[in-house]
Scaffold this active site. Structure first.
Site, PDB file in Angstrom:
ATOM      1  CB  THR A  86      -0.964   0.031   1.197  1.00 39.20           C
ATOM      2  OG1 THR A  86      -0.186  -0.116   2.387  1.00 39.20           O
ATOM      3  CG2 THR A  86      -1.990  -1.085   1.127  1.00 39.20           C
TER       4      THR A  86
ATOM      5  CD  GLU B 116      28.681  -0.394  -6.142  1.00 40.57           C
ATOM      6  OE1 GLU B 116      28.093   0.059  -7.133  1.00 40.57           O
ATOM      7  OE2 GLU B 116      28.231  -0.314  -4.987  1.00 40.57           O
TER       8      GLU B 116
ATOM      9  CE1 TYR C 113      17.377  -0.787 -13.378  1.00 36.58           C
ATOM     10  CE2 TYR C 113      17.007   1.576 -13.287  1.00 36.58           C
ATOM     11  CZ  TYR C 113      16.860   0.327 -12.732  1.00 36.58           C
ATOM     12  OH  TYR C 113      16.199   0.199 -11.545  1.00 36.58           O
TER      13      TYR C 113
ATOM     14  CG  HIS D 209      25.422   1.669  -3.943  1.00 35.86           C
ATOM     15  ND1 HIS D 209      25.904   1.095  -5.096  1.00 35.86           N
ATOM     16  CD2 HIS D 209      24.151   2.018  -4.198  1.00 35.86           C
ATOM     17  CE1 HIS D 209      24.950   1.099  -6.014  1.00 35.86           C
ATOM     18  NE2 HIS D 209      23.879   1.671  -5.496  1.00 35.86           N
TER      19      HIS D 209
END
Lengths: 290, 376
Positions: A17, A209, A159, A247
């Protein structure tokens, strides 16, 4: 075949929700993922689109045969959500949430393992087997089905890589974001092993990375165990030491975890390393011809 | 997050770890009285968030009162690793018989909490690891189980010589573990942990604690210890705007969505012969304000010659990014060229919004980086 998720994956959305949970539950459904329902404590009986909301995972489990749960709850509640899914015997738990305290995650790592479940993430975009099933937040339209497996610690950089693959007519078997945190449920080597076994996958792209030594471990693993070609990319060559680069896990600490060391480990293991994401398709083509 | 040595010392005391008696000084007025209360002979230790303070002249022993103020003044005028010294920890000067190292941290690779113990304390652990790795003893802990008493005690046998020292050290290790877990630390370190005259009592002569940024929401008392000097002014502004930002030395400003792509963008700038001015991740949300804030922070850096915006929309929608860029064009006086690459979710809409206002939009990352570097 693809790995981890396919047409038989039956998905529950924890935190359905919320703003992200509801948006992505419907986006996954639209993609064709078999999403069966969602959970938000206290909101049982409501609906999100066509999806039924339950108060607990076990209530949802009583009604549907679920084998995968994807978690979009805020960091404060993520540990409970992960453990609830593991307690209910859900085999694959995918945690998108960013910002879970690392000691909690360390405990969760062992907790989930003890229950026999597999965890992907946290702090990850999820995973997709193009044309079959998407569990996560990645933009679906850049993916296309094919023979390249992708494993990555990053979201948008994945991506970028997938976009380049698709532009060059190289479809993907499965793309997995393992997450950018210090402690994640499944690592590079776990997934390399699965791609090696998967008959749809012909080659693998690994996107690493700075920080930690997972890439070095992966390089060792590839040298010793993999017949399929692997092409790597490592981000953070220009990152300063001691600074967290977005990160939680992307940090060069005490001189360890530099991109240079990781690139060298890959090259020493015979893994081709791209300097730029758009070089990856060319390197893959060369590797597949050999 | 890092804290000062004196803040870590206080936390040690709260948990019952014995430390050398100490006082904090930030003005010279009270220093004589404080030194006297510690017995006259004192160590002066610069309080900065940087290592190797000794080598920079930030740690000095003073034996008599006449040297006290001049030495303190000298230390307060220092800048260590570009951080100005604003306060000094006065520690009672003790006669050290043995120096040990006790550390507790996270082993990412093995996914364990790890105790590190050594009888070669007083030098940095990296140095011990390099010169005498056999002198570092490690004990790995599964956090669901906690430290194993017998394993820990067996390891203590290899490091400490007497039963009483081992008992004292064992107590200290358990207290360090409590701090580590209860305060969500990533490092708790005592170096040196020293046996001092006359009775060989073990004391923490130094204290270092790092905290997990992700867990600070559970610990407002720790968050309140945050020291602004840990970050550059740009980084502090970025934190307020909820942007992930790291200052760098170059002149190509970067705005990217996602940490991995942001790092890769910087790397490729370098590959093409440029130097990135910053790491900036606008995050996954689609708030045009964030782009405006990001541009504002980057433009505050006068070294900037060009700004590269590299967006691969997933959750982030390209039209929202375009909206933010156009807002910034109106509100800010942007004197440097903007190079924009915008693809992903809603790309047609975002790209056409920018093109309508005369802004060029690239589709390929390498192409955009090349264009930005050519401006220099």
């Amino acid at each position: 075949m693809s790995i981890l998720v396919d047409k038989d994956t039956k998905v529950l959305v924890q935190g359905i929700t919320g703003r992200d949970g509801s948006f992505h539950a419907l986006a996954m459904l639209e993609y064709g993922t078999n999403v069966l329902g969602g959970v938000t404590p206290g909101k049982g009986g409501q609906t999100v689109g066509s999806l039924e909301v339950f108060n607990t995972v076990s209530e949802a489990r009583a009604k549907f045969k679920i084998n995968c749960s994807v978690i979009y709850v805020p960091a404060k509640f993520a540990t409970n959500a992960i453990r609830e899914a593991a307690d209910c015997g859900i085999a694959l738990i995918v945690c998108i949430t960013e910002g879970i305290p690392v000691i909690e995650m360390l405990e969760n790592y062992y907790y989930v393992k003890d229950k026999g479940a597999r965890l992907i993430g946290p702090n990850c975009p999820g995973l997709i087997s193009p044309g079959k099933c998407k569990v996560g937040i990645m933009p679906a339209h850049i993916h296309t089905s094919g023979a390249i497996g992708v494993i990555s610690r990053s979201g948008t950089l994945t991506y970028e890589v997938v976009y380049n693959l698709t532009l060059n007519n190289m479809g993907q078997s499965t793309c997995v974001g393992i997450g950018g945190d210090l402690i994640v449920g499944s690592g590079f080597t776990d997934l390399l092993a699965m791609f090696e076994q998967d008959n749809q996958t012909e080659a693998v792209v690994l996107i690493g990375e700075i920080g930690g030594d997972e890439e070095e471990q992966a390089a060792d693993y590839i040298r010793q165990n993999m017949k399929k070609p692997v092409v790597a990319f490592v981000s953070g060559r220009s990152a300063p030491a001691g600074k967290r680069m977005g990160h939680a896990g992307a940090i060069i600490s005490q001189g360890k975890g530099t991109a240079q060391v990781k690139v060298k480990a890959f090259k020493d293991s015979g893994v081709m390393v791209a300097d730029r994401p758009d070089e990856i398709p060319g390197l893959l083509q060369a590797a597949l011809k050999e | 997050m890092n804290i000062y040595e004196y803040q870590a010392m206080s936390l040690f005391s709260q948990y019952g770890i014995d430390t050398v008696p100490w006082e904090l000084v930030d003005t010279l007025e009270t220093i004589s009285a404080k030194a006297k209360s510690l017995g006259g002979r004192v160590m002066l230790k610069a309080q900065v968030l940087a290592g190797s303070r000794g080598k920079s002249g930030g740690v000095k022993l003073v034996s008599c009162e006449k040297d006290l103020k001049s030495t303190a003044e000298e230390i307060l005028s220092l800048t260590i690793k570009s951080l100005p010294v604003k306060s000094i920890l006065l520690a009672q000067a003790v006669k050290i018989k043995e120096e040990y190292y006790l550390g507790l941290t996270l082993d990412r690779g093995l996914k364990k909490i790890v105790f590190m113990l050594s009888s070669s304390g007083g030098v940095e652990i990296e140095e011990i690891a390099q010169k005498t790795p056999q002198k570092i003893h490690k004990v790995y802990i599964n956090p669901l189980k906690g430290p194993d008493e017998s394993v820990l005690k067996n390891t203590l046998l290899k490091v400490f010589k007497t039963d009483s020292a081992r008992d004292e050290a064992y107590g200290t290790l358990l207290k360090m573990y409590r701090i580590f877990i209860e305060k969500d630390c990533t490092l708790v370190e005592i170096n040196p942990y020293a046996a001092v005259e006359p009775d060989n009592r073990l004391l923490a002569l130094d204290a270092k604690i790092n905290f997990d940024d992700n867990a600070l929401f559970k610990h407002p008392e720790i968050e309140s210890l945050r020291n602004p000097e840990e970050y550059s002014p740009d980084e502090i502004r970025a934190r307020k705007a909820n942007l992930s930002f790291v200052s760098m030395n170059g002149n190509v400003g970067c705005i990217v969505n996602g940490a991995g792509l942001a790092m890769a963008t910087m790397d490729i700038i370098k590959l093409f012969g440029g130097e990135p001015a910053n790491f900036l991740d606008v995050g996954g949300s689609s708030n045009p304000e964030k782009v405006l804030n990001a541009l504002e922070i980057i433009l505050a850096n006068k070294k900037i010659k060009v700004i590269l915006i590299n967006i691969f929309g997933g959750i982030t929608r390209c039209d929202d990014i375009a909206k933010g860029i156009l807002m910034a064009k109106e509100k800010l006086n942007i004197q440097v060229p903007l190079v924009i690459r915008l693809v992903g979710t809603n790309e047609e809409k975002g790209q056409s919004m920018l093109r309508e206002k005369g802004l060029a939009v690239a589709e390929k990352m390498s192409e955009a980086v090349k264009k930005a570097v050519e401006v220099l």
